[in-house]
Structures are given as structure tokens and as C-alpha cells.
Design a protein around this motif. Structure first.
Motif, PDB file in Angstrom:
ATOM      1  N   ASP A 138      42.244 -67.712 -60.071  1.00  0.00           N
ATOM      2  CA  ASP A 138      41.815 -68.635 -59.642  1.00  0.00           C
ATOM      3  C   ASP A 138      40.028 -68.887 -60.149  1.00  0.00           C
ATOM      4  OD1 ASP A 138      42.515 -71.662 -59.006  1.00  0.00           O
ATOM      5  OD2 ASP A 138      40.775 -71.544 -58.242  1.00  0.00           O
ATOM      6  N   ASN A 168      41.778 -78.025 -61.393  1.00  0.00           N
ATOM      7  CA  ASN A 168      42.896 -78.650 -60.242  1.00  0.00           C
ATOM      8  C   ASN A 168      41.803 -79.314 -59.347  1.00  0.00           C
ATOM      9  OD1 ASN A 168      45.247 -77.282 -60.958  1.00  0.00           O
ATOM     10  ND2 ASN A 168      43.797 -75.295 -59.429  1.00  0.00           N
ATOM     11  N   THR A 204      45.621 -70.364 -70.471  1.00  0.00           N
ATOM     12  CA  THR A 204      45.317 -71.795 -69.493  1.00  0.00           C
ATOM     13  C   THR A 204      44.004 -73.079 -70.719  1.00  0.00           C
ATOM     14  OG1 THR A 204      44.918 -70.622 -67.908  1.00  0.00           O
ATOM     15  CG2 THR A 204      44.463 -72.797 -67.766  1.00  0.00           C
ATOM     16  N   ARG A 218      41.505 -68.078 -55.149  1.00  0.00           N
ATOM     17  CA  ARG A 218      40.311 -68.986 -55.797  1.00  0.00           C
ATOM     18  C   ARG A 218      39.072 -68.022 -54.717  1.00  0.00           C
ATOM     19  NH1 ARG A 218      38.658 -75.262 -56.257  1.00  0.00           N
ATOM     20  NH2 ARG A 218      39.846 -74.837 -58.421  1.00  0.00           N
ATOM     21  N   ALA A 248      36.254 -77.078 -63.729  1.00  0.00           N
ATOM     22  CA  ALA A 248      35.139 -76.669 -63.104  1.00  0.00           C
ATOM     23  C   ALA A 248      35.796 -76.393 -61.467  1.00  0.00           C
ATOM     24  CB  ALA A 248      33.985 -76.976 -62.731  1.00  0.00           C
TER      25      ALA A 248
END
Ligand code: NAD
Length: 437
Positions: free
Chosen positions: A173, A340, A212, A86, A316
Motif C-alpha cells: 500500500d 482509498n 492497480t 501502509r 495518494a
């Protein structure tokens, strides 16, 4: 003799005691009680195996900027540490830790031979650009691409030097994509070093880019089928229109749902009659935002959450639905966690009270890691999967996960708790088998 006052075990406890209360530990504690797993064993499952803090000095226009990054290797009882990188302005080590823990649960729920890990790189592109915009004449987006390349090359160097190749297998990510993954391949020439490699790079997987978002849409479709709803009667709002949000909107639209609102970091759009998702994807690809797509019908994130729709998809960042806003949501039927950890533990309890169903992140967005597992197998085994095989495989895995969650939900109470029970049981068994607990 020198006797350290803090022994290693206490040191681990001390560091981990700094972690703020979080949803995954609350859920794991709850599952452990149902599964009669001891506190001591649970602690070994919850806590990360290793934390790595890494400073990344990069040179921009003759000046050095130090960027903070961290890697959390959470658990590899079932296979190598797996999880994305990320890149965002608000990354912190506890967020990375919880995301890594979530990966351990996600890979176990999908029954993949992988563990959980995560990396976080804290960068505020807008702030850094502000310091250099007088010297750098090409504009904001080229500046971000250049800076990200410098940062990632530094990150990859440390990753290789620390011997993490095939120990921790990164993927994209928020803030990273195939472009960044390619840099791992450039450095190592190992097709199994990373997943979500761009098309044409040794070991790339057709369908990984969309996996995804496709999985998110398919996970929602399974739920609608189960409650006997026709997708063409369903309205949807999506927060985030990056890799996951845009593909989830695209496939839900293909299944017949009406996408009424989309918002990202910069702005949003709403069309009561349904947004033309393909056109919006083309617009967002060119402008890197949905802002400006339709200046007459704009919407911000706050209003998007209040819209009366059947399905709300946060796709998001994390923690966007909490005790402060969960009573003001407009959603009528289902919140599907494509992002997540978008829903806090308190909000999860409140939604359950209000009868709004929640499909958990480790189920909804697991399409990415399921496809990554195939890509990794290609990398290590020389096999090849076609796009059709990848999508067929995703559907099969989602069917199995959904059926097993439905079964366990009868005892556990919700999809979220059922997903946690299934994953925890598998991780516990693997750790027992390998004499790790
Ligand atoms: P991305 O970087 O491609 O897109 C992120 C999107 O969210 C962008 O549209 C951005 O503008 C928007 N956004 C960011 N912060 C926001 C905010 N505060 N408010 C509103 N919008 C905001 O990221 P992605 O890969 O699509 O990931 C989105 C989420 O899905 C993340 O939570 C990520 O952890 C999760 N996820 C991604 C994958 C994957 O394969 N990419 C897999 C599993 C889970």
C-alpha cells in the motif's frame, strides 16, 4: 467470584464506539436499509474481527526507536484476510480499520474468494532522519531504505510468531512495495504468504506491479464508453505519482487521454498540451518525486484540485476531498478514486448534487487485489499465469463489475452506493451460509 465489570461483548462495543464517523459505515448503513439487513447483522459485518497493536523496536546507529504498528483483521467470511501494509507518518488505528473494512467490501465487489484486512506502520522518516543525519552520511533515501528494512524485518517476525501466515495475506500500500513483500518470502519461503512479490521470486505474477494503475485507467475507460465520450477529448489531473498514479496516467495516456497535471507530496507539474508520461515516470523513478521535472510549469496540490479538467484522479492519501474543498474543485465530469477513501461522505453527497460523477475506490483500484488473487492462487496451487492472461482477466472482471454496478445503480442512486449494495449482499450471504450471523 471475580465478576469482570466489562464483559467481552461490551468491551468490543466500547472499543469500537471510539471509531470516528466514517464513510464506509455511512454507506453500509444506507445499503443495509435498502437490502433489509438487520442492525444486529450489520454490526457483525461492520466491526473488525480482531485488532492487533504491535510495537516494533528497531536499532539505528546504536539507538533504539520504537515504531507503532497495527493490524486489523476485519472479515474472512469469503476467504483469508487480504489487504496492504501502509507505511506513513499519519497512520492511525482507525484509518487502518476503515481501510480493512474497505478491503472486505472490495474483495466482495470483485467477487474474489478473499476477505479484508490491513496493516499500518506509523513512521515519520523525515523526522527520524533529522535525528541521525550527522551520523548517517549516505543521505536521506538510503537512510529510509535502511530504516524500512529494519522495521519490516521486525514486523515480519511478529507476523510469523502470531501465526498469521496464510491467515492475513499482505500486499503493498502507500509507502510499501515489492521490496518489503520480499521480506515475508525471505522469512517463510512460502509463495502464498504475500502478494506483489518482485519479479523472479517464487510465485510472482507478471503484471501485478502495474495492475492497480491499469485497472484504474480501464475503469475510467469503461465509464467514458458508457457516456459516449472519446478518450482523446478527455483531460486528466492526477494527485500522487507512485505505483498507482503513475501507471494510471501511463495507461490513460495509451488510451488517448491527455494528462495535464501531476502532483505528489513534494511538488508537481502541469502542461496544457499534455505531459510526456513515460519521461515523467523515468524522472520520478530516479528522483523519487516529480518535483523538479519542469521548474517553469510547477503546480501544487491545491491548484491541481482547482484545475479545469474532465477527470480528476486522487491517487495518494485518503480524505483529500472533503466538505471544505469540494466546492472549489475544477473537475467537470468525473472523480475516479484511485486512492482509498480520498472523498469524504459529505463530499460524495455534494458531488452528486453538483452532477459530478464519482467512481468509488472499491471499483477503481481493485485491479491490484484482483491480480493479487491470481498470484495467491499461483502460490497455493502451482498454476502459472502469463502477463496477457492477467490483463485479460482484469478486463473481464472490470467488465462484469461495471455491468452489475450499472444495473444496481438504478435502485441505489450512484455507483458508490451500488458498489456497496453488491458487496454487502455477498458478505451477508457468506456469513449466513457459514453460520457467522
Ligand atoms: P506509493 O507510495 O507508491 O505512492 C504514493 C504517492 O502519493 C507518491 O507519489 C507520494 O508522493 C504521493 N503522496 C503521498 N502523500 C501525499 C499527499 N499528502 N499529497 C500529495 N501527494 C501525496 O503508493 P501507491 O501504492 O501508489 O498508493 C496510492 C493510493 O492507492 C493509496 O491510497 C493506496 O491505499 C491506494 N491503493 C494502492 C494499491 C496498490 O496496489 N499499490 C492498491 C489499491 C489501492
Amino acid at each position: 467470584m471475580y465478576e469482570p465489570r466489562v464483559r467481552t461483548r461490551s468491551m468490543e462495543r466500547f472499543v469500537c464506539s471510539q471509531e470516528p464517523p466514517n464513510r464506509s459505515e455511512s454507506l453500509l448503513g444506507d445499503s443495509a436499509r435498502r437490502l433489509k439487513i438487520s442492525k444486529a447483522a450489520l454490526e457483525q459485518i461492520e466491526k473488525p474481527y480482531t485488532f492487533i497493536y504491535q510495537r516494533l523496536p528497531v536499532e539505528v546507529e546504536g539507538e533504539v526507536i520504537n515504531i507503532s504498528s497495527g493490524i486489523v483483521l476485519h472479515n474472512r467470511a469469503r476467504g483469508p484476510y487480504k489487504g496492504g501494509i501502509r507505511i506513513a507518518p499519519d497512520v492511525n488505528i482507525w484509518e487502518t480499520n476503515e481501510l480493512a473494512r474497505l478491503m472486505t467490501l472490495k474483495t466482495a465487489l470483485a467477487d474474489l474468494e478473499l476477505g479484508g484486512g490491513k496493516a499500518g506502520i506509523r513512521v515519520n522518516f523525515e523526522k527520524i532522519y533529522g535525528l541521525f543525519k550527522d551520523k548517517f552520511k549516505l543521505g536521506f533515501h538510503p537512510f529510509c531504505d535502511m530504516l524500512k528494512d529494519h522495521i519490516m524485518k521486525e514486523f515480519v517476525d511478529h507476523f510469523v510468531e502470531r501465526g498469521l501466515v496464510r491467515i492475513y495475506i499482505p500486499a503493498p500500500d502507500m509507502g510499501s512495495s515489492g521490496r518489503e513483500m520480499m521480506l515475508f518470502y525471505n522469512r517463510t519461503h512460502d509463495p502464498a504468504v504475500v502478494t506483489a512479490k518482485p519479479e523472479g521470486i517464487e510465485g510472482w505474477l507478471p503484471g501485478r506491479h502495474e495492475a492497480t494503475g491499469f485497472g484504474t485507467a480501464y475503469a475510467i475507460l469503461k465509464y467514458l464508453e458508457q457516456i459516449g465520450k472519446d478518450p482523446s477529448d478527455i483531460t486528466v489531473a492526477v494527485q500522487g505519482f507512485g505505483n498507482v498514479g503513475s501507471h494510471a496516467a501511463y495507461y490513460l495516456n495509451e488510451f488517448g487521454c491527455k494528462i495535464q497535471a501531476v502532483a505528489d507530496l513534494y511538488g508537481g507539474v502541469h502542461h496544457k498540451e499534455g505531459i510526456d508520461v513515460v519521461e515523467l515516470m523515468e524522472y520520478a523513478r530516479e528522483h523519487r518525486t516529480v518535483k523538479g521535472y519542469d521548474a517553469k510549469r510547477t503546480i501544487d496540490n491545491k491548484r491541481l484540485f482547482r484545475m479545469p479538467v474532465d477527470v480528476l484522479i486522487p491517487a495518494a492519501s485518503g480524505h483529500v476531498i472533503d466538505k471544505n474543498n469540494c466546492d472549489n474543485l475544477g473537475v467537470r465530469l468525473l472523480v475516479a478514486e484511485a486512492a482509498n477513501m480520498p472523498v469524504s461522505f459529505e463530499a460524495f453527497l455534494r458531488l452528486r448534487e453538483k452532477g459530478i460523477e464519482l467512481l468509488p475506490d472499491n471499483y477503481v483500484n481493485s485491479g491490484g487485489v484482483i491480480a493479487s488473487d491470481l498470484e495467491y492462487k499461483q502460490g497455493v496451487g502451482g498454476v502459472r499465469f502469463s502477463r496477457e492472461e492477467v490483463f485479460e482477466h482484469l478486463r473481464r472482471r472490470f467488465d462484469i463489475m461495471f455491468e452489475s454496478m450499472l444495473e444496481v445503480k438504478k435502485r441505489a442512486g450512484s455507483f458508490t452506493q451500488a458498489a456497496c449494495d453488491i458487496a454487502l449482499k455477498r458478505i451477508y450471504q457468506a456469513m449466513k451460509t457459514r453460520s457467522l450471523i
